[in-house]
Design a protein around this motif. Structure first.
Motif, short mmCIF file in Angstrom:
data_model
loop_
_atom_site.label_atom_id
_atom_site.label_comp_id
_atom_site.label_asym_id
_atom_site.label_seq_id
_atom_site.Cartn_x
_atom_site.Cartn_y
_atom_site.Cartn_z
N SER A 38 -2.45 -41.28 11.10
CA SER A 38 -3.08 -40.66 12.26
C SER A 38 -3.19 -39.14 12.10
CB SER A 38 -2.35 -41.02 13.55
OG SER A 38 -1.00 -40.58 13.50
N THR A 39 -2.21 -38.53 11.48
CA THR A 39 -2.26 -37.09 11.23
C THR A 39 -3.38 -36.76 10.25
OG1 THR A 39 0.10 -36.87 11.67
CG2 THR A 39 -0.94 -35.08 10.46
N THR A 40 -3.50 -37.55 9.20
CA THR A 40 -4.59 -37.35 8.24
C THR A 40 -5.94 -37.52 8.93
OG1 THR A 40 -3.19 -38.15 6.44
CG2 THR A 40 -5.57 -38.13 6.05
N GLY A 41 -6.06 -38.55 9.73
CA GLY A 41 -7.31 -38.78 10.47
C GLY A 41 -7.64 -37.64 11.41
N LEU A 42 -6.62 -37.13 12.08
CA LEU A 42 -6.83 -35.98 12.98
C LEU A 42 -7.32 -34.77 12.20
CD1 LEU A 42 -6.46 -34.62 15.80
CD2 LEU A 42 -4.18 -33.97 15.00
N ILE A 43 -6.67 -34.47 11.10
CA ILE A 43 -7.06 -33.30 10.30
C ILE A 43 -8.47 -33.47 9.75
CG2 ILE A 43 -6.56 -32.05 8.15
CD1 ILE A 43 -3.56 -32.43 8.82
N LEU A 44 -8.80 -34.64 9.24
CA LEU A 44 -10.15 -34.87 8.72
C LEU A 44 -11.19 -34.79 9.84
CD1 LEU A 44 -9.47 -37.75 6.17
CD2 LEU A 44 -10.10 -35.38 5.65
N GLY A 45 -10.86 -35.36 10.99
CA GLY A 45 -11.80 -35.35 12.11
C GLY A 45 -12.05 -33.96 12.65
N VAL A 46 -10.99 -33.20 12.88
CA VAL A 46 -11.13 -31.85 13.42
C VAL A 46 -11.88 -30.95 12.45
CG1 VAL A 46 -9.85 -29.78 14.11
CG2 VAL A 46 -9.16 -32.01 14.98
N THR A 47 -11.55 -31.05 11.17
CA THR A 47 -12.24 -30.19 10.21
C THR A 47 -13.71 -30.58 10.06
OG1 THR A 47 -11.43 -31.53 8.35
CG2 THR A 47 -10.16 -29.58 8.93
N SER A 48 -14.02 -31.86 10.18
CA SER A 48 -15.42 -32.29 10.12
C SER A 48 -16.22 -31.75 11.31
CB SER A 48 -15.52 -33.81 10.07
OG SER A 48 -14.97 -34.29 8.87
N VAL A 49 -15.62 -31.79 12.49
CA VAL A 49 -16.29 -31.25 13.67
C VAL A 49 -16.48 -29.74 13.53
CG1 VAL A 49 -16.02 -30.82 16.16
CG2 VAL A 49 -15.58 -33.10 15.23
N ALA A 50 -15.45 -29.06 13.03
CA ALA A 50 -15.56 -27.60 12.83
C ALA A 50 -16.68 -27.27 11.85
CB ALA A 50 -14.23 -27.03 12.33
N ALA A 51 -16.78 -28.03 10.77
CA ALA A 51 -17.83 -27.79 9.78
C ALA A 51 -19.20 -28.06 10.37
CB ALA A 51 -17.59 -28.65 8.53
N ALA A 52 -19.33 -29.13 11.14
CA ALA A 52 -20.62 -29.47 11.75
C ALA A 52 -21.06 -28.41 12.75
CB ALA A 52 -20.54 -30.84 12.42
N LEU A 53 -20.13 -27.96 13.59
CA LEU A 53 -20.47 -26.91 14.55
C LEU A 53 -20.84 -25.62 13.84
CD1 LEU A 53 -17.75 -27.55 17.28
CD2 LEU A 53 -20.21 -28.07 17.41
N SER A 54 -20.10 -25.30 12.81
CA SER A 54 -20.40 -24.11 12.03
C SER A 54 -21.79 -24.20 11.42
CB SER A 54 -19.36 -23.93 10.93
OG SER A 54 -19.74 -22.90 10.04
N ALA A 55 -22.13 -25.35 10.87
CA ALA A 55 -23.45 -25.52 10.26
C ALA A 55 -24.55 -25.27 11.28
CB ALA A 55 -23.56 -26.92 9.66
N ALA A 56 -24.37 -25.79 12.48
CA ALA A 56 -25.38 -25.62 13.52
C ALA A 56 -25.52 -24.15 13.94
CB ALA A 56 -25.05 -26.48 14.73
N VAL A 57 -24.41 -23.49 14.14
CA VAL A 57 -24.44 -22.10 14.59
C VAL A 57 -24.88 -21.16 13.48
CG1 VAL A 57 -22.99 -20.19 15.40
CG2 VAL A 57 -22.73 -22.47 16.39
N VAL A 58 -24.27 -21.30 12.32
CA VAL A 58 -24.56 -20.39 11.21
C VAL A 58 -25.97 -20.60 10.68
CG1 VAL A 58 -23.87 -19.70 8.89
CG2 VAL A 58 -22.15 -20.08 10.64
N GLY A 59 -26.46 -21.83 10.73
CA GLY A 59 -27.83 -22.09 10.30
C GLY A 59 -28.82 -21.23 11.06
N ARG A 60 -28.59 -21.06 12.33
CA ARG A 60 -29.47 -20.22 13.15
C ARG A 60 -29.19 -18.74 12.94
NH1 ARG A 60 -30.78 -23.11 18.72
NH2 ARG A 60 -32.68 -21.98 18.31
N LEU A 61 -27.93 -18.40 12.84
CA LEU A 61 -27.52 -17.01 12.69
C LEU A 61 -27.96 -16.42 11.35
CD1 LEU A 61 -25.82 -14.65 13.89
CD2 LEU A 61 -23.84 -15.66 12.74
#
Length: 186
Positions: A38-61
Protein backbone atom coordinates in the motif's frame (compact mmCIF):
# COMPACT_ATOMS: atom_id res chain seq x y z
CA UNK A 1 15.85 17.48 -33.33
CA UNK A 2 17.96 14.36 -32.83
CA UNK A 3 19.07 15.63 -29.42
CA UNK A 4 15.47 16.15 -28.33
CA UNK A 5 14.58 12.60 -29.38
CA UNK A 6 17.51 11.09 -27.50
CA UNK A 7 16.81 13.22 -24.42
CA UNK A 8 13.20 12.07 -24.43
CA UNK A 9 14.25 8.41 -24.58
CA UNK A 10 16.83 8.77 -21.82
CA UNK A 11 14.26 10.51 -19.61
CA UNK A 12 11.88 7.58 -20.14
CA UNK A 13 14.63 5.14 -19.20
CA UNK A 14 15.51 7.21 -16.14
CA UNK A 15 11.91 7.33 -14.94
CA UNK A 16 11.65 3.55 -15.12
CA UNK A 17 15.03 2.57 -13.62
CA UNK A 18 13.78 2.69 -10.04
CA UNK A 19 10.60 0.74 -10.79
CA UNK A 20 11.79 -2.80 -10.06
CA UNK A 21 13.47 -1.91 -6.79
CA UNK A 22 10.97 0.59 -5.39
CA UNK A 23 8.93 -1.92 -3.34
CA UNK A 24 12.12 -3.52 -2.03
CA UNK A 25 13.61 -0.14 -1.15
CA UNK A 26 10.40 0.83 0.65
CA UNK A 27 10.50 -2.48 2.51
CA UNK A 28 13.99 -1.59 3.71
CA UNK A 29 12.64 1.73 5.05
CA UNK A 30 9.68 0.46 7.02
CA UNK A 31 9.41 -2.14 9.76
CA UNK A 32 5.74 -2.70 8.85
CA UNK A 33 6.04 -5.36 6.14
CA UNK A 34 2.25 -5.61 5.83
CA UNK A 35 2.08 -2.04 4.50
CA UNK A 36 4.80 -2.23 1.84
CA UNK A 37 2.37 -2.79 -1.04
CA UNK A 38 0.00 0.00 0.00
CA UNK A 39 2.89 2.38 0.69
CA UNK A 40 4.41 1.61 -2.71
CA UNK A 41 1.03 2.15 -4.35
CA UNK A 42 0.58 5.44 -2.53
CA UNK A 43 4.00 6.69 -3.59
CA UNK A 44 3.48 5.64 -7.21
CA UNK A 45 -0.01 7.14 -7.29
CA UNK A 46 0.92 10.48 -5.74
CA UNK A 47 3.98 10.90 -7.93
CA UNK A 48 1.97 10.04 -11.05
CA UNK A 49 -0.64 12.68 -10.19
CA UNK A 50 2.11 15.23 -9.49
CA UNK A 51 3.74 14.49 -12.86
CA UNK A 52 0.41 14.72 -14.69
CA UNK A 53 -0.50 18.04 -13.07
CA UNK A 54 2.96 19.37 -13.78
CA UNK A 55 2.68 18.35 -17.43
CA UNK A 56 -0.60 20.22 -17.78
CA UNK A 57 0.61 23.39 -16.07
CA UNK A 58 4.14 23.48 -17.45
CA UNK A 59 2.97 22.64 -20.96
CA UNK A 60 1.10 25.94 -21.00
CA UNK A 61 3.71 27.90 -19.09
CA UNK A 62 6.56 26.83 -21.37
CA UNK A 63 5.16 28.91 -24.22
CA UNK A 64 5.64 32.02 -22.09
CA UNK A 65 9.11 31.36 -20.70
CA UNK A 66 10.48 29.32 -23.61
CA UNK A 67 10.38 25.63 -24.30
CA UNK A 68 14.15 25.22 -24.23
CA UNK A 69 14.52 27.04 -20.90
CA UNK A 70 11.69 24.97 -19.46
CA UNK A 71 13.41 21.76 -20.57
CA UNK A 72 16.71 22.86 -19.03
CA UNK A 73 15.12 23.70 -15.67
CA UNK A 74 12.97 20.55 -15.63
CA UNK A 75 15.91 18.24 -16.29
CA UNK A 76 18.22 19.98 -13.81
CA UNK A 77 15.55 19.93 -11.09
CA UNK A 78 14.75 16.28 -11.73
CA UNK A 79 18.42 15.30 -11.58
CA UNK A 80 18.93 17.11 -8.29
CA UNK A 81 15.83 15.60 -6.69
CA UNK A 82 16.71 11.98 -7.47
CA UNK A 83 19.83 12.02 -5.29
CA UNK A 84 18.11 12.61 -1.93
CA UNK A 85 15.79 9.68 -2.61
CA UNK A 86 18.73 7.34 -2.04
CA UNK A 87 19.18 8.78 1.45
CA UNK A 88 15.52 8.57 2.48
CA UNK A 89 15.09 7.13 5.95
CA UNK A 90 11.32 6.81 5.90
CA UNK A 91 8.64 6.21 3.27
CA UNK A 92 7.41 9.75 3.97
CA UNK A 93 10.78 11.24 3.02
CA UNK A 94 10.87 9.10 -0.11
CA UNK A 95 7.35 10.26 -0.99
CA UNK A 96 8.33 13.91 -0.60
CA UNK A 97 11.47 13.63 -2.73
CA UNK A 98 9.81 11.50 -5.41
CA UNK A 99 6.83 13.86 -5.62
CA UNK A 100 9.06 16.90 -5.99
CA UNK A 101 11.10 15.09 -8.63
CA UNK A 102 7.92 14.02 -10.44
CA UNK A 103 6.92 17.66 -10.81
CA UNK A 104 10.13 18.27 -12.75
CA UNK A 105 10.05 15.00 -14.70
CA UNK A 106 6.40 15.56 -15.58
CA UNK A 107 7.38 18.81 -17.23
CA UNK A 108 9.77 17.13 -19.65
CA UNK A 109 7.32 15.24 -21.87
CA UNK A 110 5.06 18.11 -23.00
CA UNK A 111 8.13 20.25 -23.56
CA UNK A 112 9.98 17.61 -25.60
CA UNK A 113 6.81 17.01 -27.63
CA UNK A 114 6.48 20.74 -28.24
CA UNK A 115 10.11 20.92 -29.34
CA UNK A 116 9.60 18.01 -31.71
CA UNK A 117 6.55 19.71 -33.20
CA UNK A 118 8.45 22.98 -33.59
CA UNK A 119 11.58 21.45 -35.10
CA UNK A 120 10.28 18.66 -37.32
CA UNK A 121 9.24 19.48 -40.86
CA UNK A 122 5.47 19.52 -40.99
CA UNK A 123 5.45 16.86 -43.72
CA UNK A 124 7.53 14.51 -41.53
CA UNK A 125 5.96 15.15 -38.13
CA UNK A 126 4.05 11.87 -38.10
CA UNK A 127 7.22 9.90 -38.76
CA UNK A 128 9.20 11.89 -36.20
CA UNK A 129 6.56 11.39 -33.51
CA UNK A 130 6.50 7.67 -34.38
CA UNK A 131 10.27 7.54 -33.98
CA UNK A 132 9.93 9.42 -30.69
CA UNK A 133 7.43 6.85 -29.46
CA UNK A 134 9.77 4.00 -30.42
CA UNK A 135 12.71 5.65 -28.65
CA UNK A 136 10.58 6.27 -25.55
CA UNK A 137 9.42 2.65 -25.55
CA UNK A 138 13.04 1.51 -25.75
CA UNK A 139 13.76 3.72 -22.74
CA UNK A 140 10.89 2.15 -20.82
CA UNK A 141 12.29 -1.30 -21.66
CA UNK A 142 15.92 -0.56 -20.85
CA UNK A 143 15.29 1.33 -17.60
CA UNK A 144 13.91 -1.52 -15.46
CA UNK A 145 16.56 -3.95 -16.68
CA UNK A 146 19.28 -1.46 -15.82
CA UNK A 147 17.75 -0.76 -12.40
CA UNK A 148 17.50 -4.45 -11.53
CA UNK A 149 21.08 -5.12 -12.67
CA UNK A 150 22.44 -2.23 -10.61
CA UNK A 151 20.49 -3.30 -7.53
CA UNK A 152 21.74 -6.88 -7.79
CA UNK A 153 25.33 -5.76 -8.21
CA UNK A 154 25.52 -2.75 -5.92
CA UNK A 155 22.37 -2.41 -3.80
CA UNK A 156 19.45 0.00 -3.85
CA UNK A 157 21.01 3.47 -3.34
CA UNK A 158 23.25 3.23 -6.44
CA UNK A 159 20.12 2.82 -8.56
CA UNK A 160 19.14 6.36 -7.58
CA UNK A 161 22.66 7.65 -8.24
CA UNK A 162 22.73 6.14 -11.73
CA UNK A 163 19.28 7.59 -12.39
CA UNK A 164 20.45 11.02 -11.26
CA UNK A 165 23.54 10.72 -13.46
CA UNK A 166 21.42 9.81 -16.47
CA UNK A 167 19.06 12.73 -15.95
CA UNK A 168 22.00 15.07 -15.28
CA UNK A 169 23.62 13.92 -18.53
CA UNK A 170 20.42 14.73 -20.40
CA UNK A 171 20.30 18.14 -18.70
CA UNK A 172 23.84 18.84 -19.91
CA UNK A 173 23.02 17.55 -23.39
CA UNK A 174 19.92 19.75 -23.48
CA UNK A 175 21.97 22.76 -22.41
CA UNK A 176 24.55 22.10 -25.15
CA UNK A 177 22.37 20.88 -28.01
CA UNK A 178 18.86 22.24 -27.41
CA UNK A 179 19.33 25.96 -27.71
CA UNK A 180 16.78 28.69 -28.20
CA UNK A 181 15.75 29.50 -31.73
CA UNK A 182 14.31 32.76 -32.96
CA UNK A 183 10.59 33.20 -32.54
CA UNK A 184 8.10 33.65 -29.74
CA UNK A 185 7.47 29.96 -29.15
CA UNK A 186 11.05 28.79 -28.83
Amino acid sequence: LAAVLVISGVVQAATSVVGPILPLFIQSLTPDAARVASTTGLILGVTSVAAALSAAVVGRLSWRIGTERTLHVALAGAALLVIPQAFSRTPGELLAFRTAGAVFLGATMPVTNALIALRADRANQGSVFGLSSAINSAGWAIGPMLGAAIAVGAGYPPVFFVTAAGVAATAIAAWVFVRRRDGPSS
